[in-house]
Write a protein that holds these residues in place. Structure first.
Motif, PDB file in Angstrom:
ATOM      1  N   GLY A  29      34.855  50.119  32.504  1.00 59.41           N
ATOM      2  CA  GLY A  29      34.274  48.778  32.609  1.00 59.41           C
ATOM      3  C   GLY A  29      33.095  48.709  33.555  1.00 59.41           C
ATOM      4  O   GLY A  29      32.653  49.710  34.127  1.00 59.41           O
ATOM      5  N   ILE A  30      32.573  47.498  33.699  1.00 61.07           N
ATOM      6  CA  ILE A  30      31.349  47.296  34.476  1.00 61.07           C
ATOM      7  C   ILE A  30      31.620  47.554  35.962  1.00 61.07           C
ATOM      8  O   ILE A  30      30.896  48.296  36.623  1.00 61.07           O
ATOM      9  N   ALA A  31      32.666  46.963  36.512  1.00 61.00           N
ATOM     10  CA  ALA A  31      32.978  47.188  37.933  1.00 61.00           C
ATOM     11  C   ALA A  31      33.536  48.591  38.128  1.00 61.00           C
ATOM     12  O   ALA A  31      33.205  49.277  39.101  1.00 61.00           O
ATOM     13  N   ARG A  61      36.310  44.178  41.357  1.00 62.56           N
ATOM     14  CA  ARG A  61      36.311  43.477  40.072  1.00 62.56           C
ATOM     15  C   ARG A  61      34.946  42.861  39.801  1.00 62.56           C
ATOM     16  O   ARG A  61      34.216  42.537  40.724  1.00 62.56           O
ATOM     17  N   LEU A  62      34.689  42.656  38.539  1.00 60.38           N
ATOM     18  CA  LEU A  62      33.432  42.034  38.107  1.00 60.38           C
ATOM     19  C   LEU A  62      33.435  40.542  38.409  1.00 60.38           C
ATOM     20  O   LEU A  62      32.395  39.924  38.576  1.00 60.38           O
ATOM     21  N   TYR A  63      34.650  39.955  38.449  1.00 60.75           N
ATOM     22  CA  TYR A  63      34.750  38.487  38.610  1.00 60.75           C
ATOM     23  C   TYR A  63      35.899  38.202  39.563  1.00 60.75           C
ATOM     24  O   TYR A  63      36.811  39.012  39.738  1.00 60.75           O
ATOM     25  N   GLU A  65      39.224  36.396  40.250  1.00 59.48           N
ATOM     26  CA  GLU A  65      40.252  35.823  39.384  1.00 59.48           C
ATOM     27  C   GLU A  65      40.632  34.407  39.822  1.00 59.48           C
ATOM     28  O   GLU A  65      41.258  33.676  39.079  1.00 59.48           O
ATOM     29  N   ARG A  66      40.237  34.025  41.057  1.00 57.84           N
ATOM     30  CA  ARG A  66      40.621  32.701  41.550  1.00 57.84           C
ATOM     31  C   ARG A  66      39.630  31.625  41.158  1.00 57.84           C
ATOM     32  O   ARG A  66      40.032  30.536  40.765  1.00 57.84           O
ATOM     33  N   CYS A  67      38.331  31.910  41.305  1.00 56.74           N
ATOM     34  CA  CYS A  67      37.332  30.868  40.994  1.00 56.74           C
ATOM     35  C   CYS A  67      36.478  31.240  39.789  1.00 56.74           C
ATOM     36  O   CYS A  67      35.685  30.440  39.323  1.00 56.74           O
ATOM     37  N   PHE A  68      36.623  32.462  39.278  1.00 55.26           N
ATOM     38  CA  PHE A  68      35.962  32.919  38.059  1.00 55.26           C
ATOM     39  C   PHE A  68      34.487  33.216  38.242  1.00 55.26           C
ATOM     40  O   PHE A  68      33.782  33.441  37.269  1.00 55.26           O
ATOM     41  N   GLN A  70      31.110  35.363  39.087  1.00 55.13           N
ATOM     42  CA  GLN A  70      30.770  36.780  39.008  1.00 55.13           C
ATOM     43  C   GLN A  70      30.576  37.314  40.424  1.00 55.13           C
ATOM     44  O   GLN A  70      29.981  36.642  41.267  1.00 55.13           O
TER      45      GLN A  70
END
Lengths: 157, 388
Positions: A29-31, A61-63, A65-68, A70
């Protein structure tokens, strides 16, 4: 229930063999691409940070997970951490005894909100304790291939 | 209509591609964030999450929805995954609908994802175990067998030629040329191209079939009081339906999809639709194969049995025809990341009814549209009807 009461071996009943003939190629993946390349090429751990939620993700991570949002803020994390919890494994997947028991630990990486589950090495299992300081031991560069096993194990510091 | 009113207020999707570098989670996140952005909502505004993904062997991850959940916005929220195989992409919005219609939640994020490129050497391998272990698997079947047998039965029943059916593939791949997310749009494809393509399992040829694809699509669905606040163009869910036929495909009439008719009748009843041919203005039936679009249009009662091919030949199903069918470009043109492909159809109806479909926009301001998917052991029909 009929035959099941009487058969001693699975093949005493009429059976057919089958398998699901697939293998998988997972892109990291990207991250993951950046995380594993840093490990492979530089023997360094990187995390991503969400300033909004004040969370530092390792593995990155790419994003968030709490506030979405990037995550663009990449920070180098130390290759050190503390044993959050651990176990010593005595048998393999088939239930056979391992030649040497292996100690597995969830290592909380310093300065991050994440961590890595990995082998502990250079330590007697009876001496491991929760809270113990450890550091990553990377394989030689020529042996690293962009995998979590580019870290050979964590050892006490 | 049963339950509270439910609206679709936002939609987003990734590009559909042959091989994505993104992980499945990263694809899901991209689609979900775009859907939220499209209606200026944030994850905090979402009460619950519905995840759609087809056989786990594609992503190569068991308990795939748990794996995907953070990319779908599921952190700290009630999350559910429903699964009806290829029918999942339309079933997931149905699940989103009943989460809200029941009154349990005000806002639901529906995310469908598929990453088929992980599966090596080909996703066909993942399908082998859907067949009966004793009667069929010893023959080493693949999925194309079912479609080839079904297509041949359909052609024979109504005296159809390959040419009659190839027009669907041409229409959809041409339509997809106007879709910014499409994998296989081609404005210049001809019937001859389809008829001259490689034979896979007669009568199925390469260009009769949709491609292996990676992608994700997401929708935001909410209760009426929220919908009125966040948009002046809510698109309402007017009817939903789903139905399963026998698990033995050899005990079905392969020339007619009864399960689609049953699902459609359930949805029409709920929507108060008595004359679907007049009351449905635009349709996105499931088209993994070109004959399937025709097959499904008949099951949806939009054409008499055996009549859909003639209507297609007469241009009725073109974007500017009397009943535009698959104006998105469908699975044949946009691509077929299984669960995501069905949800893409629901998103297309949403964009068309809002007048936001850009170069794909059908003329005449359609007021009501239908999306349908199909799958499981080739015997499930799932239908959703949306209205402006």
């Amino acid at each position: 229930m009929s035959l099941l009461y009487r058969i001693q071996h699975p093949r005493d009943a009429l059976v057919v063999e089958g398998s699901m003939p697939i293998t998988s190629l997972y892109t990291v993946g990207i991250a993951g691409e950046r995380f594993f390349r840093e490990i492979m090429e530089q023997a360094r751990l990187f995390a991503t940070r969400c300033p909004e939620c004040d969370v530092t993700y390792l593995p990155p991570r790419l994003y968030c997970e709490r506030c979405f949002s990037q995550l663009d803020e990449w920070v180098e994390a130390p290759a050190t951490g503390r044993v959050h919890t651990y176990t010593t494994v005595h048998i393999d997947l088939d239930g056979n005894p391992l030649p040497e028991p292996r100690t597995i630990a969830f290592v909380r990486i310093d300065d991050t909100d994440g961590g890595i589950v990995h082998y502990l090495g250079k330590v007697d299992p009876s001496e491991v304790y929760i809270g113990m300081g450890v550091e990553a031991v990377f394989k030689k560069k020529s042996e690293r291939k962009g995998s979590i096993t580019d870290i050979a194990y964590f050892r006490p510091v | 209509m049963s339950g509270n009113r439910v609206a679709v207020v936002g939609a987003g999707m990734t590009k559909f591609v042959r091989r994505a570098q993104e992980t499945a989670k990263e694809l899901a996140w991209e689609a979900a964030s775009k859907a939220l952005e499209s209606c200026e909502m944030t994850l905090d505004d979402i009460d619950a999450v519905v995840i759609g993904t087809a056989p786990e062997a594609f992503d190569g991850v068991h308990m795939n929805s748990e794996y995907l959940s953070d990319g779908c916005g599921g952190w700290g929220k009630p999350v559910i995954r429903g699964y009806v195989g290829g029918g999942t992409g339309v079933f997931s919005p149905i699940q989103g609908w009943y989460h809200v219609a029941s009154g349990l939640f005000d806002t639901v994020l529906v995310v469908a994802e598929e990453k088929m490129s992980s599966c090596q050497p080909h996703p066909q391998g993942a399908f082998l175990t859907i067949f009966d272990n004793f009667i069929e698997r010893p023959l080493e079947p693949n999925l194309l067998w079912i479609f080839a047998l079904e297509m041949n039965a359909y052609m024979n029943r109504y005296g159809l030629s390959k040419r009659d059916i190839a027009t669907v593939s041409v229409k959809n791949k041409r339509n997809a040329a106007d879709h910014p997310a499409a994998l296989l749009g081609d404005p210049n494809i001809t019937v001859e191209d389809v008829l001259n393509s490689e034979v896979l399992a007669w009568p199925v040829q390469r260009l009769d079939v949709s491609p292996v694809t990676d992608g994700a699509v997401a929708l935001v669905m909410c209760a009426e009081h929220v919908a009125r606040r966040v948009t002046d163009k809510p698109i309402w869910v007017e009817g939903v339906g789903w139905s399963l036929d026998s698990a033995y495909w050899t005990n079905r009439d392969l020339s007619y999809p009864t399960y689609v008719e049953e699902a459609a009748r359930m949805a029409y009843d709920m929507a108060g639709i008595t004359e679907p041919r007049k009351q449905i203005h635009i349709a996105e039936p499931y088209d993994p194969f070109d004959y399937k679009e025709l097959h499904h249009l008949e099951g949806l009662l939009l054409f008499d049995k055996g009549e859909a091919p003639r209507a297609a030949a007469d241009g009725v199903t073109q974007r500017d025809g009397d009943l535009p069918v698959c104006p998105s470009g469908g699975l044949l043109g946009v691509g077929n990341p299984i669960a995501a492909a069905g949800t893409m159809k629901v998103a297309e109806i949403f964009w068309q009814l809002r007048g936001e479909a850009g170069a794909r926009q059908v003329p005449g301001k359609p007021k009501r549209g239908l999306a349908q998917a199909w799958g499981d052991l080739m015997q499930v029909g799932t239908v959703i009807i949306l209205g402006a």
